[in-house]
Motif scaffolding. Structure first.
Motif, PDB file in Angstrom:
ATOM      1  N   PRO A 197       8.912 -31.134   2.258  1.00  0.00           N
ATOM      2  CA  PRO A 197       8.828 -29.736   2.716  1.00  0.00           C
ATOM      3  C   PRO A 197       7.475 -29.410   3.343  1.00  0.00           C
ATOM      4  O   PRO A 197       7.416 -28.678   4.338  1.00  0.00           O
ATOM      5  CB  PRO A 197       9.037 -28.931   1.427  1.00  0.00           C
ATOM      6  N   GLN A 198       6.410 -29.975   2.780  1.00  0.00           N
ATOM      7  CA  GLN A 198       5.072 -29.697   3.346  1.00  0.00           C
ATOM      8  C   GLN A 198       4.898 -30.337   4.718  1.00  0.00           C
ATOM      9  O   GLN A 198       4.320 -29.730   5.623  1.00  0.00           O
ATOM     10  CB  GLN A 198       3.987 -30.206   2.396  1.00  0.00           C
ATOM     11  N   PHE A 199       5.404 -31.575   4.882  1.00  0.00           N
ATOM     12  CA  PHE A 199       5.337 -32.217   6.199  1.00  0.00           C
ATOM     13  C   PHE A 199       6.027 -31.330   7.241  1.00  0.00           C
ATOM     14  O   PHE A 199       5.500 -31.103   8.332  1.00  0.00           O
ATOM     15  CB  PHE A 199       6.046 -33.580   6.197  1.00  0.00           C
ATOM     16  N   LEU A 200       7.199 -30.869   6.884  1.00  0.00           N
ATOM     17  CA  LEU A 200       7.990 -30.072   7.828  1.00  0.00           C
ATOM     18  C   LEU A 200       7.285 -28.766   8.160  1.00  0.00           C
ATOM     19  O   LEU A 200       7.198 -28.354   9.317  1.00  0.00           O
ATOM     20  CB  LEU A 200       9.376 -29.791   7.239  1.00  0.00           C
ATOM     21  N   TYR A 201       6.761 -28.127   7.121  1.00  0.00           N
ATOM     22  CA  TYR A 201       6.066 -26.855   7.306  1.00  0.00           C
ATOM     23  C   TYR A 201       4.873 -27.034   8.233  1.00  0.00           C
ATOM     24  O   TYR A 201       4.679 -26.276   9.190  1.00  0.00           O
ATOM     25  CB  TYR A 201       5.627 -26.334   5.932  1.00  0.00           C
ATOM     26  N   LYS A 202       4.075 -28.072   7.961  1.00  0.00           N
ATOM     27  CA  LYS A 202       2.837 -28.277   8.735  1.00  0.00           C
ATOM     28  C   LYS A 202       3.114 -28.719  10.163  1.00  0.00           C
ATOM     29  O   LYS A 202       2.270 -28.556  11.038  1.00  0.00           O
ATOM     30  CB  LYS A 202       1.922 -29.266   8.015  1.00  0.00           C
ATOM     31  N   SER A 203       4.282 -29.289  10.409  1.00  0.00           N
ATOM     32  CA  SER A 203       4.553 -29.702  11.787  1.00  0.00           C
ATOM     33  C   SER A 203       5.359 -28.643  12.540  1.00  0.00           C
ATOM     34  O   SER A 203       5.929 -28.919  13.585  1.00  0.00           O
ATOM     35  CB  SER A 203       5.253 -31.056  11.809  1.00  0.00           C
ATOM     36  N   GLY A 204       5.438 -27.452  11.972  1.00  0.00           N
ATOM     37  CA  GLY A 204       5.940 -26.328  12.758  1.00  0.00           C
ATOM     38  C   GLY A 204       7.418 -25.997  12.642  1.00  0.00           C
ATOM     39  O   GLY A 204       7.945 -25.213  13.432  1.00  0.00           O
ATOM     40  N   TRP A 205       8.095 -26.563  11.659  1.00  0.00           N
ATOM     41  CA  TRP A 205       9.536 -26.280  11.536  1.00  0.00           C
ATOM     42  C   TRP A 205       9.832 -24.841  11.139  1.00  0.00           C
ATOM     43  O   TRP A 205      10.988 -24.412  11.172  1.00  0.00           O
ATOM     44  CB  TRP A 205      10.192 -27.254  10.544  1.00  0.00           C
ATOM     45  N   THR A 206       8.821 -24.110  10.717  1.00  0.00           N
ATOM     46  CA  THR A 206       9.076 -22.726  10.312  1.00  0.00           C
ATOM     47  C   THR A 206       8.305 -21.752  11.201  1.00  0.00           C
ATOM     48  O   THR A 206       8.220 -20.562  10.901  1.00  0.00           O
ATOM     49  CB  THR A 206       8.654 -22.487   8.846  1.00  0.00           C
ATOM     50  N   ALA A 207       7.750 -22.272  12.302  1.00  0.00           N
ATOM     51  CA  ALA A 207       6.895 -21.445  13.163  1.00  0.00           C
ATOM     52  C   ALA A 207       7.643 -20.237  13.724  1.00  0.00           C
ATOM     53  O   ALA A 207       7.054 -19.199  13.995  1.00  0.00           O
ATOM     54  CB  ALA A 207       6.327 -22.289  14.290  1.00  0.00           C
ATOM     55  N   ASP A 208       8.953 -20.361  13.894  1.00  0.00           N
ATOM     56  CA  ASP A 208       9.726 -19.256  14.464  1.00  0.00           C
ATOM     57  C   ASP A 208      10.169 -18.245  13.418  1.00  0.00           C
ATOM     58  O   ASP A 208      11.040 -17.408  13.675  1.00  0.00           O
ATOM     59  CB  ASP A 208      10.950 -19.826  15.195  1.00  0.00           C
ATOM     60  N   GLY A 209       9.604 -18.346  12.215  1.00  0.00           N
ATOM     61  CA  GLY A 209       9.961 -17.375  11.191  1.00  0.00           C
ATOM     62  C   GLY A 209      11.108 -17.809  10.286  1.00  0.00           C
ATOM     63  O   GLY A 209      11.472 -17.090   9.361  1.00  0.00           O
ATOM     64  N   THR A 210      11.668 -18.987  10.550  1.00  0.00           N
ATOM     65  CA  THR A 210      12.701 -19.506   9.645  1.00  0.00           C
ATOM     66  C   THR A 210      12.021 -20.161   8.450  1.00  0.00           C
ATOM     67  O   THR A 210      10.798 -20.254   8.384  1.00  0.00           O
ATOM     68  CB  THR A 210      13.598 -20.539  10.357  1.00  0.00           C
ATOM     69  N   SER A 211      12.837 -20.640   7.520  1.00  0.00           N
ATOM     70  CA  SER A 211      12.291 -21.271   6.311  1.00  0.00           C
ATOM     71  C   SER A 211      12.936 -22.632   6.073  1.00  0.00           C
ATOM     72  O   SER A 211      13.915 -22.989   6.716  1.00  0.00           O
ATOM     73  CB  SER A 211      12.547 -20.394   5.089  1.00  0.00           C
ATOM     74  N   ILE A 212      12.354 -23.331   5.107  1.00  0.00           N
ATOM     75  CA  ILE A 212      12.912 -24.603   4.660  1.00  0.00           C
ATOM     76  C   ILE A 212      13.455 -24.369   3.253  1.00  0.00           C
ATOM     77  O   ILE A 212      12.743 -23.833   2.404  1.00  0.00           O
ATOM     78  CB  ILE A 212      11.814 -25.688   4.624  1.00  0.00           C
ATOM     79  N   ALA A 213      14.698 -24.753   3.028  1.00  0.00           N
ATOM     80  CA  ALA A 213      15.284 -24.596   1.691  1.00  0.00           C
ATOM     81  C   ALA A 213      15.393 -25.962   1.042  1.00  0.00           C
ATOM     82  O   ALA A 213      15.782 -26.936   1.687  1.00  0.00           O
ATOM     83  CB  ALA A 213      16.669 -23.969   1.781  1.00  0.00           C
ATOM     84  N   ILE A 214      15.033 -26.036  -0.227  1.00  0.00           N
ATOM     85  CA  ILE A 214      15.190 -27.277  -0.974  1.00  0.00           C
ATOM     86  C   ILE A 214      15.976 -26.943  -2.236  1.00  0.00           C
ATOM     87  O   ILE A 214      15.541 -26.128  -3.042  1.00  0.00           O
ATOM     88  CB  ILE A 214      13.834 -27.908  -1.385  1.00  0.00           C
ATOM     89  N   THR A 215      17.140 -27.551  -2.404  1.00  0.00           N
ATOM     90  CA  THR A 215      17.943 -27.212  -3.579  1.00  0.00           C
ATOM     91  C   THR A 215      17.804 -28.270  -4.657  1.00  0.00           C
ATOM     92  O   THR A 215      17.608 -29.441  -4.379  1.00  0.00           O
ATOM     93  CB  THR A 215      19.441 -27.063  -3.241  1.00  0.00           C
ATOM     94  N   GLN A 216      17.942 -27.816  -5.887  1.00  0.00           N
ATOM     95  CA  GLN A 216      17.891 -28.654  -7.084  1.00  0.00           C
ATOM     96  C   GLN A 216      19.073 -28.288  -7.960  1.00  0.00           C
ATOM     97  O   GLN A 216      19.475 -27.128  -7.964  1.00  0.00           O
ATOM     98  CB  GLN A 216      16.611 -28.337  -7.886  1.00  0.00           C
ATOM     99  N   PRO A 217      19.582 -29.220  -8.749  1.00  0.00           N
ATOM    100  CA  PRO A 217      20.675 -28.846  -9.641  1.00  0.00           C
ATOM    101  C   PRO A 217      20.226 -27.995 -10.826  1.00  0.00           C
ATOM    102  O   PRO A 217      21.036 -27.297 -11.418  1.00  0.00           O
ATOM    103  CB  PRO A 217      21.242 -30.186 -10.142  1.00  0.00           C
ATOM    104  N   ARG A 218      18.947 -28.064 -11.200  1.00  0.00           N
ATOM    105  CA  ARG A 218      18.517 -27.371 -12.416  1.00  0.00           C
ATOM    106  C   ARG A 218      17.379 -26.388 -12.167  1.00  0.00           C
ATOM    107  O   ARG A 218      16.508 -26.624 -11.341  1.00  0.00           O
ATOM    108  CB  ARG A 218      18.071 -28.385 -13.465  1.00  0.00           C
TER     109      ARG A 218
END
Length: 675
Positions: free
Chosen positions: A57-78
């Motif tokens: 998630p940090q790699f993606l964030y730092k390389s601009g995947w959320t620059a347009d105001g979107t987010s990154i979701a990471i799901t966990q079972p617990r």
DNA sequence: GAGCACTGC
């Protein structure tokens, strides 16, 4: 794996924490970013300790995947994994939790407008799809621990294949164990069509492996199968203890009974040993223990003492304990399955899968090289199934189907399942939803009933009963009862040796009508003046944390009902037991009738010997010892839970009813079913 | 007469 993050909770692990730059994943950063950029689907096969959950998630964030105001979701079972990983990532990024990095779980939304990396349970993301069907607020969705094949992550993956057809910009990352990676890839790419998906099949998905930082684990098998794995467990523990170097032992058994027996056996054998070998501390670990009792397993053993943790499957994925050097694996697990013909859940002891065996062994190699003793032969291991059958193939599908219908999936049988559910399970679920009035003759979700049932975070029978509460003028009571029922038998505590006292404490809340109204009385007493405290609970043999949870659940349910335009009346809410006279009888009867409108399919009749028989007379049921009807007499009853364990079928949460109500509230169901 | 593996909204 969420392992590195779970470790955050235990202070012992501070020394084990490796800075992100030293994690194996750091070297793969560019490859990962290129793959995710290029392929709509990336499957990450990451071993324990690879750091994928925290770093990607940090790699993606730092390389601009959320620059347009979107987010990154990471799901966990617990839930625990969600909160601990989010805290770790916020810490690494030097931000406050709830700002750039946040999380969302039931009852606890720690996000803000600034949140760009959001951790959440897979069940929570499913709920988000209801309001954001294409998940447009996210640019990347990472489904972590997908190999666990939980009901909600399987459904989520199926929905994602549909969303990806409509959103070519969306990126999906699925983290998986080795044995399932190809299966997931095939699942996502099997019917890829360039016209629909915007990519050719070979450009659609890619598998990346990341090494972990596990230590080597030596495997030991039995030469001959053992007739008694508890006996063999105890022998193996003592062998390790008397002949192997320091290091704690983790034992996998199937349930509470076996665990307590084994602890007693160890205690008995210690007397036979040389006094210098009596330094063993054996600790039980299973979900039924209070969290205080569970905490002991994380504390270091006293000086020069070997800690032996005897656990259920909870230590396989949900709880991570460091310092384990030896693992003993009995080769079995208690698995729940659902019989679609009878509607009975069964808890049976089954051989584990190869994937489980590997995961269990891995628990020995987290700190330093370890050893795993498999209490079965190598041939037996080779005969094990690769993976445990996914939940969707052994569960009651009514709740899942109702969710899918509510998401606008009209044909739930042809949904893209990672693994198809058996058709008998599907048929039974549809029949049940129809009987409850959630589906019409054409198998369409009904409005408003079906939609409303789906909105509530309750299983369909209970949702139905709760939605009927207003018409029986018992909404306030039913809200409390519904909230208490989600505690699943954790309301009362039974300390060893205090059963008598606990029993008489319970009698203060008990009523002849049965368990549900008794639960209501407990709830009502708990929220009474000056009582919402741990001491009052201890004195009354009640579980404080469980009751606190009931309060939250009740609030959430009331909020949901409010959204549906159903308001809790300010006039109801009296203590059913305390108020005497005719009016109280009326209220109890209204509650009994209301419960019947949801649980009519769970009716039974008591026989003179105290056991029960199903409506068709074909099956003998027993009141679970935790039910009031373990001692008391009744005629007809409805129950909310049915479970076969060992050789008896137990029913739990039982309320007496009038037989005529079954025909009154479920005429069609009983016209067809009754002969 | 005597007991439930593990999650989640």
């Amino acid at each position: 794996m969420a392992d590195e993050e779970d470790a955050l909770e235990t202070p012992l692990n501070a020394a084990l924490y490796k800075p992100p730059t030293l994690l194996p994943i750091a070297r793969l950063k560019d490859v990962l970013l290129y793959t995710i950029e290029t392929y709509p689907l990336t499957i990450i096969v990451g071993e324990t300790g690879s750091g994928k959950t925290t770093q990607i998630p940090q790699f993606l964030y730092k390389s601009g995947w959320t620059a347009d105001g979107t987010s990154i979701a990471i799901t966990q079972p617990r839930r625990v994994a969600v909160t601990t990983v989010a805290a770790r990532v916020a810490h690494e990024m030097g931000c406050e939790l709830g700002q750039e990095v946040g999380y969302s779980i039931r009852f606890d939304d720690v996000t803000s407008e600034k949140t760009r990396i959001k951790f959440l349970t897979d069940g929570m993301l499913l709920r988000e799809i209801l309001v954001d069907p294409l998940l447009k607020r996210y640019s990347v969705i990472m489904v972590d621990e997908a190999h666990e094949r939980s009901l909600s992550s399987d459904i989520l993956l199926g929905l994602l294949t549909k969303i990806m057809k409509k959103r070519h910009d969306l990126r999906v990352v699925v983290s998986s164990a080795t044995l399932d990676a190809e299966h997931f890839l095939e699942f996502f790419t099997a019917d890829v069509d360039e016209k629909i998906h915007g990519k050719k099949k070979e450009e659609y998905g890619y598998v990346i492996g990341i090494e972990g930082r596990m230590h080597h684990v030596d495997l030991h098998y039995l030469i001959e199968p053992t007739p008694d794995y508890l006996e063999r467990t105890v022998e193996t523990i003592l062998e390790i203890h008397t002949s192997e170097p320091d290091g704690d032992i983790l034992v996998f058994l199937t349930g509470r009974d076996e665990i307590e027996t084994t602890i007693d056996m160890i205690q008995d054998r210690l007397g036979d040993l040389d006094s210098k070998f009596r330094n063993i501390q054996s600790l039980p670990l299973y979900a039924g223990l209070s969290s205080d009792q569970q905490m002991y397993v994380f504390e270091p053993a006293p000086e020069k003492t070997r800690k032996v943790i005897i656990s259920t499957n909870i230590a396989e994925a949900s709880v991570t304990i460091d310092g384990i050097v030896y693992v003993i694996d009995c080769g079995f697990v208690k698995l729940r399955s659902y019989d679609p013909t009878s509607g009975i859940e069964r808890l049976s002891i089954a051989p584990i899968s190869k994937a489980s065996a590997i995961q269990r062994a891995g628990r020995a190699g987290r700190t330093r090289p370890g050893k795993c003793y498999r209490l079965y032969t190598e041939e037996d291991y080779e005969d094990l199934e690769d993976v445990t059958p996914p939940e969707i193939q052994r569960s009651n599908l009514a709740p899942v189907f109702l969710q899918l219908f509510n998401l606008g999936i009209t044909n739930v049988v042809r949904f893209p399942y990672v693994s198809n559910p058996p058709s008998k399970l599907a048929t039974r679920a549809l029949e049940l939803l129809y009987a409850l009035g959630a589906l019409d003759d054409l198998a369409r979700i009904t409005k408003p009933l079906g939609i409303r049932m789906a909105e509530l975070p309750l299983e369909p029978m209970l949702a139905k009963a709760l939605l009927n509460a207003t018409s029986f003028n018992c909404l306030s009571e039913m809200l409390s009862i519904a909230a208490m029922m989600t505690l699943q038998g954790t309301t009362f505590v039974l300390p060893e040796g205090e059963k008598k006292q606990a029993d008489s404490a319970k009698r203060k809340f008990a009523v002849d009508e049965g368990d549900h109204i008794t639960l209501f009385n407990v709830y009502d007493a708990f929220i009474g003046p000056g009582r919402k405290d741990p001491k009052w609970c201890r004195d009354n043999y009640l579980n404080f944390k469980a009751l606190e949870k009931a309060v939250s659940v009740r609030k959430q349910l009331a909020r949901h009902l409010d959204h549906l335009g159903i308001q809790e009346s300010a006039f109801s809410g009296s203590d059913v037991r305390r108020v005497g006279g005719v009016s109280s009888l009326e209220l109890t009867e209204r509650i009994q009738r209301c419960l019947t409108t949801g649980f009519f399919a769970h009716a039974a009749r008591m026989k003179p010997d105290g056991s029960f028989t199903t409506v068709d007379g074909g099956t003998t049921l027993w009141a679970h010892p935790s039910s009031l009807f373990f001692h008391r007499k009744a005629d007809w009853v409805i129950y909310t839970e049915i479970l076969e364990s060992k050789d008896k079928i137990f029913i739990r949460d039982i309320t007496s009813i009038d037989k005529d109500w079954l025909l009154e509230y479920a005429p069609e169901y009983y016209k067809v079913k009754k002969r």
